[in-house]
Design a protein around this motif. Structure first.
Motif, PDB file in Angstrom:
ATOM      1  N   LEU A  56      36.868 -26.732  10.817  1.00  0.00           N
ATOM      2  CA  LEU A  56      37.873 -25.705  11.101  1.00  0.00           C
ATOM      3  C   LEU A  56      37.358 -24.306  10.773  1.00  0.00           C
ATOM      4  CD1 LEU A  56      41.166 -27.427   9.853  1.00  0.00           C
ATOM      5  CD2 LEU A  56      40.409 -27.067  12.206  1.00  0.00           C
ATOM      6  N   GLY A  57      36.622 -24.181   9.648  1.00  0.00           N
ATOM      7  CA  GLY A  57      36.071 -22.880   9.287  1.00  0.00           C
ATOM      8  C   GLY A  57      35.103 -22.361  10.327  1.00  0.00           C
ATOM      9  N   ILE A  58      34.204 -23.242  10.770  1.00  0.00           N
ATOM     10  CA  ILE A  58      33.233 -22.847  11.799  1.00  0.00           C
ATOM     11  C   ILE A  58      33.938 -22.578  13.119  1.00  0.00           C
ATOM     12  CG2 ILE A  58      31.261 -23.655  13.161  1.00  0.00           C
ATOM     13  CD1 ILE A  58      30.387 -25.240  10.656  1.00  0.00           C
ATOM     14  N   ALA A  59      34.971 -23.404  13.449  1.00  0.00           N
ATOM     15  CA  ALA A  59      35.710 -23.212  14.694  1.00  0.00           C
ATOM     16  C   ALA A  59      36.407 -21.849  14.707  1.00  0.00           C
ATOM     17  CB  ALA A  59      36.735 -24.332  14.869  1.00  0.00           C
ATOM     18  N   VAL A  60      36.962 -21.446  13.574  1.00  0.00           N
ATOM     19  CA  VAL A  60      37.610 -20.128  13.489  1.00  0.00           C
ATOM     20  C   VAL A  60      36.601 -19.018  13.749  1.00  0.00           C
ATOM     21  CG1 VAL A  60      38.656 -18.483  11.875  1.00  0.00           C
ATOM     22  CG2 VAL A  60      39.508 -20.829  11.989  1.00  0.00           C
ATOM     23  N   ILE A 102      25.772 -23.915  16.963  1.00  0.00           N
ATOM     24  CA  ILE A 102      26.475 -22.675  16.596  1.00  0.00           C
ATOM     25  C   ILE A 102      25.955 -21.496  17.409  1.00  0.00           C
ATOM     26  CG2 ILE A 102      26.976 -21.101  14.689  1.00  0.00           C
ATOM     27  CD1 ILE A 102      26.717 -23.578  12.841  1.00  0.00           C
ATOM     28  N   ARG A 103      24.680 -21.489  17.727  1.00  0.00           N
ATOM     29  CA  ARG A 103      24.107 -20.427  18.568  1.00  0.00           C
ATOM     30  C   ARG A 103      24.748 -20.432  19.957  1.00  0.00           C
ATOM     31  NH1 ARG A 103      21.297 -15.813  20.240  1.00  0.00           N
ATOM     32  NH2 ARG A 103      19.751 -16.331  21.809  1.00  0.00           N
ATOM     33  N   ILE A 105      33.786 -19.242  15.446  1.00  0.00           N
ATOM     34  CA  ILE A 105      33.373 -19.304  16.850  1.00  0.00           C
ATOM     35  C   ILE A 105      34.440 -18.709  17.768  1.00  0.00           C
ATOM     36  CG2 ILE A 105      32.912 -20.897  18.767  1.00  0.00           C
ATOM     37  CD1 ILE A 105      31.522 -22.724  16.712  1.00  0.00           C
ATOM     38  N   LEU A 106      35.704 -19.104  17.549  1.00  0.00           N
ATOM     39  CA  LEU A 106      36.779 -18.621  18.417  1.00  0.00           C
ATOM     40  C   LEU A 106      36.984 -17.116  18.272  1.00  0.00           C
ATOM     41  CD1 LEU A 106      39.416 -21.484  18.036  1.00  0.00           C
ATOM     42  CD2 LEU A 106      38.099 -20.905  20.084  1.00  0.00           C
ATOM     43  N   LEU A 107      36.927 -16.620  17.059  1.00  0.00           N
ATOM     44  CA  LEU A 107      37.147 -15.185  16.858  1.00  0.00           C
ATOM     45  C   LEU A 107      36.019 -14.350  17.466  1.00  0.00           C
ATOM     46  CD1 LEU A 107      38.552 -15.074  13.205  1.00  0.00           C
ATOM     47  CD2 LEU A 107      39.797 -14.760  15.353  1.00  0.00           C
ATOM     48  N   ILE A 108      34.794 -14.871  17.420  1.00  0.00           N
ATOM     49  CA  ILE A 108      33.670 -14.126  17.999  1.00  0.00           C
ATOM     50  C   ILE A 108      33.644 -14.263  19.518  1.00  0.00           C
ATOM     51  CG2 ILE A 108      31.151 -13.982  18.151  1.00  0.00           C
ATOM     52  CD1 ILE A 108      31.029 -14.827  15.217  1.00  0.00           C
ATOM     53  N   ALA A 109      33.722 -15.523  20.008  1.00  0.00           N
ATOM     54  CA  ALA A 109      33.516 -15.784  21.431  1.00  0.00           C
ATOM     55  C   ALA A 109      34.755 -15.515  22.282  1.00  0.00           C
ATOM     56  CB  ALA A 109      33.071 -17.236  21.622  1.00  0.00           C
ATOM     57  N   TRP A 110      35.955 -15.803  21.754  1.00  0.00           N
ATOM     58  CA  TRP A 110      37.176 -15.666  22.553  1.00  0.00           C
ATOM     59  C   TRP A 110      37.932 -14.378  22.230  1.00  0.00           C
ATOM     60  CZ3 TRP A 110      42.465 -16.115  20.929  1.00  0.00           C
ATOM     61  CH2 TRP A 110      43.374 -16.091  21.991  1.00  0.00           C
ATOM     62  N   ALA A 111      38.205 -14.166  20.936  1.00  0.00           N
ATOM     63  CA  ALA A 111      38.972 -12.982  20.548  1.00  0.00           C
ATOM     64  C   ALA A 111      38.127 -11.714  20.501  1.00  0.00           C
ATOM     65  CB  ALA A 111      39.642 -13.211  19.188  1.00  0.00           C
ATOM     66  N   LYS A 112      36.791 -11.864  20.588  1.00  0.00           N
ATOM     67  CA  LYS A 112      35.869 -10.719  20.594  1.00  0.00           C
ATOM     68  C   LYS A 112      35.916  -9.920  19.299  1.00  0.00           C
ATOM     69  CE  LYS A 112      34.923 -11.897  24.784  1.00  0.00           C
ATOM     70  NZ  LYS A 112      33.720 -12.721  25.039  1.00  0.00           N
ATOM     71  N   TRP A 113      36.195 -10.603  18.190  1.00  0.00           N
ATOM     72  CA  TRP A 113      36.156  -9.942  16.889  1.00  0.00           C
ATOM     73  C   TRP A 113      34.716  -9.683  16.476  1.00  0.00           C
ATOM     74  CZ3 TRP A 113      40.017 -11.429  12.512  1.00  0.00           C
ATOM     75  CH2 TRP A 113      41.332 -11.333  13.004  1.00  0.00           C
ATOM     76  N   HIS A 114      34.542  -8.698  15.619  1.00  0.00           N
ATOM     77  CA  HIS A 114      33.225  -8.470  15.030  1.00  0.00           C
ATOM     78  C   HIS A 114      32.887  -9.655  14.126  1.00  0.00           C
ATOM     79  CE1 HIS A 114      30.030  -6.644  12.618  1.00  0.00           C
ATOM     80  NE2 HIS A 114      29.915  -5.747  13.589  1.00  0.00           N
ATOM     81  N   PRO A 115      31.628 -10.146  14.167  1.00  0.00           N
ATOM     82  CA  PRO A 115      31.263 -11.305  13.337  1.00  0.00           C
ATOM     83  C   PRO A 115      31.546 -11.128  11.852  1.00  0.00           C
ATOM     84  CG  PRO A 115      29.553 -10.884  14.951  1.00  0.00           C
ATOM     85  CD  PRO A 115      30.538  -9.744  15.060  1.00  0.00           C
ATOM     86  N   PHE A 116      31.495  -9.887  11.351  1.00  0.00           N
ATOM     87  CA  PHE A 116      31.778  -9.641   9.934  1.00  0.00           C
ATOM     88  C   PHE A 116      33.190 -10.100   9.564  1.00  0.00           C
ATOM     89  CE2 PHE A 116      33.411  -6.517   6.730  1.00  0.00           C
ATOM     90  CZ  PHE A 116      32.650  -6.958   5.650  1.00  0.00           C
TER      91      PHE A 116
END
Length: 458
Positions: free
Chosen positions: A23-27, A366-367, A29-40
């Motif tokens: 779940l932690g990794i999924a969050v 993950i990449r 991934i989703l925030l970076i790839a789908w929501a376009k959040w900054h990885p930080f």
């Protein structure tokens, strides 16, 4: 230390810990790839989800995350900053341009792609990938306009040289993060990384470039006014080819010498003791910066104020990288503190999964999902870190490289590097996938194959 931390932070069972990690990794991934959040920000929230699902108290999550963040900045951040300073002086002084032009002017025809790969690998030692692309692509375009060799035959080797060094050789962020997380020996990792880099650059660069250039025709885009202005500005500065080359190689040579001394000389030997200090990464890179201030600053005609401005200007562009790396260190620490790494390590040993293969596959997954090589490296290193405690020093160094190889696998539309290459070369999305994405995959697979071969003899 990680085992004690796991016992102190949570008593959750293996199933709950694996669910927490997923779940932690999924969050993230989703925030970076789908929501376009900054990885930080994605890594911070992913750490919180991981810790809460694992049953870690909120206060312990914050403490664990900030501890990992601070440790990572203290070890990796310093090296990234010093390497960035050398790279900035190399670029702004015209030193990189001098190296490129000397080598390119001295060769031609079939040898030109090989020369471009060598130039990119050399310049790529102190430069971040994105900086190297910005620096080298105008030269690639210039050479392609002046010759009939073809854009991709020249461009793919240059990109391969930069990418391989970025993924496998310190002091780039990815390898440094893996080394810090796994407590790998930097000298050994550097030696093994350079050994693997040579055949990988050759196959993914000149060999693949020659193959794909015949199948994907890409015309050379016309020069922009900005390119012409920048070329004229740098043309007047020339610190000399050999001073530039020696400055780039100094930190690498010192770190390599330290690694060789540790393998060949006894403890207490005066030469080994001296190299232990001079080849220590922060010392080696600091010496490189001090040398660059003269060879690339003063020799290019910069006064002290201009040299200081160039060095200072190298830091703001890497702020985002430092924050991502630091947050990744915090995420890794929550993983380790919750005991997830121990569960994965035990499962891998019970299933007899090779540690190098496990690290590679986790980084690949993950990449591909996030598009970030740094996030892939950080997360994979955190997951397999407990396995590293059961391995000897050479194998831990190879594990860091295996993760680095996995972190380069198949760059596509969720990777900033993909769009950078696409726009600079004027390619369509399809052409970029056939060229750049496949080249990255070749680097990943060939590099990992080399790591596995080395594991048979070390």
């Amino acid at each position: 230390m990680s085992t004690l931390a796991a016992e102190a932070l949570t008593n959750a069972g293996s199933g709950q810990l694996i669910l927490a990690a997923v779940l932690g990794i999924a969050v993230v991934i989703l925030l970076i790839a789908w929501a376009k959040w900054h990885p930080f920000l994605a890594l911070i929230l992913g750490s919180a989800v991981l810790g809460l699902v694992a049953g870690v108290g909120p206060g312990d999550i914050v403490t664990s995350f900030t501890t990992g963040l601070g440790t990572t900045v203290g070890t990796v951040g310093l090296l990234i900053a010093l390497g960035s300073m050398i790279g900035a002086l190399l670029a702004e002084s015209g030193g990189a341009d001098s190296i490129v032009r000397r080598i390119v002017d001295g060769v031609g025809g079939a040898a030109l792609p090989w020369a471009m790969a060598a130039v990119a690998a050399l310049i790529g030692l102190p430069l971040f990938f994105e900086v190297g692309v910005v620096l080298l692509v105008p030269i690639v375009l210039l050479v392609a306009r002046r010759t009939d060799v073809g854009l991709l035959r020249i461009g793919i080797p240059a990109l391969a040289g930069l990418s391989v060094l970025h993924g496998l050789v310190p002091p780039h962020p990815g390898p440094l993060v893996a080394i810090a997380s796994l407590h790998a020996d930097l000298g050994l990792t550097l030696i093994f990384g350079l050994i693997c880099a040579i055949p990988t650059v050759i196959i993914a660069g000149p060999v693949f470039g020659n193959f794909i250039s015949k199948r994907v025709p890409v015309p050379v885009p016309p020069p922009l006014q900005k390119e012409r202005d920048e070329a004229e500005e740098i043309e007047g500065r020339n610190p000399g080819v050999w001073p530039a080359v020696l400055t780039v190689l100094l930190p690498i040579v010192l770190m390599l010498a330290r690694g060789i001394a540790e393998l060949t000389l006894d403890k207490g030997n005066s030469v080994r003791s001296a190299l232990d200090v001079l080849g220590n990464p922060p010392v080696a890179l600091l010496l490189g910066v001090l040398l660059a201030m003269w060879t690339l600053g003063a020799r290019a005609g910069f006064d002290r104020r201009q040299t200081s401005a160039v060095i200072g200007g190298s830091l703001p562009p890497i702020a985002g990288i430092l924050l991502i790396v630091a947050a990744g260190g915090g995420f890794k620490q929550v993983l380790v503190g919750a005991g997830v790494g121990n569960v994965v390590a035990d499962a891998a040993k019970d299933a007899h999964i090779n540690a190098l293969l496990l690290g590679f596959l986790v980084a690949v997954g993950i990449r591909v999902a996030t598009g970030s090589a740094t996030v892939a490296t950080i997360t994979a290193a955190g997951i397999v870190a407990p396995l590293a405690t059961t391995l000897d020093h050479p194998t831990v160094a190879l594990l860091a490289l295996a993760i680095g190889c996995g972190s380069l696998f198949f760059s596509h539309v969720n990777d900033a590097g993909f769009w950078l290459v696409k726009e600079y070369f004027g390619m369509t999305v399809g052409q970029t996938i056939k060229t750049w994405s496949i080249m990255e995959t070749i680097i990943s697979i060939v590099g990992f194959g080399c790591v596995m071969l080395l594991s048979l003899v070390v």
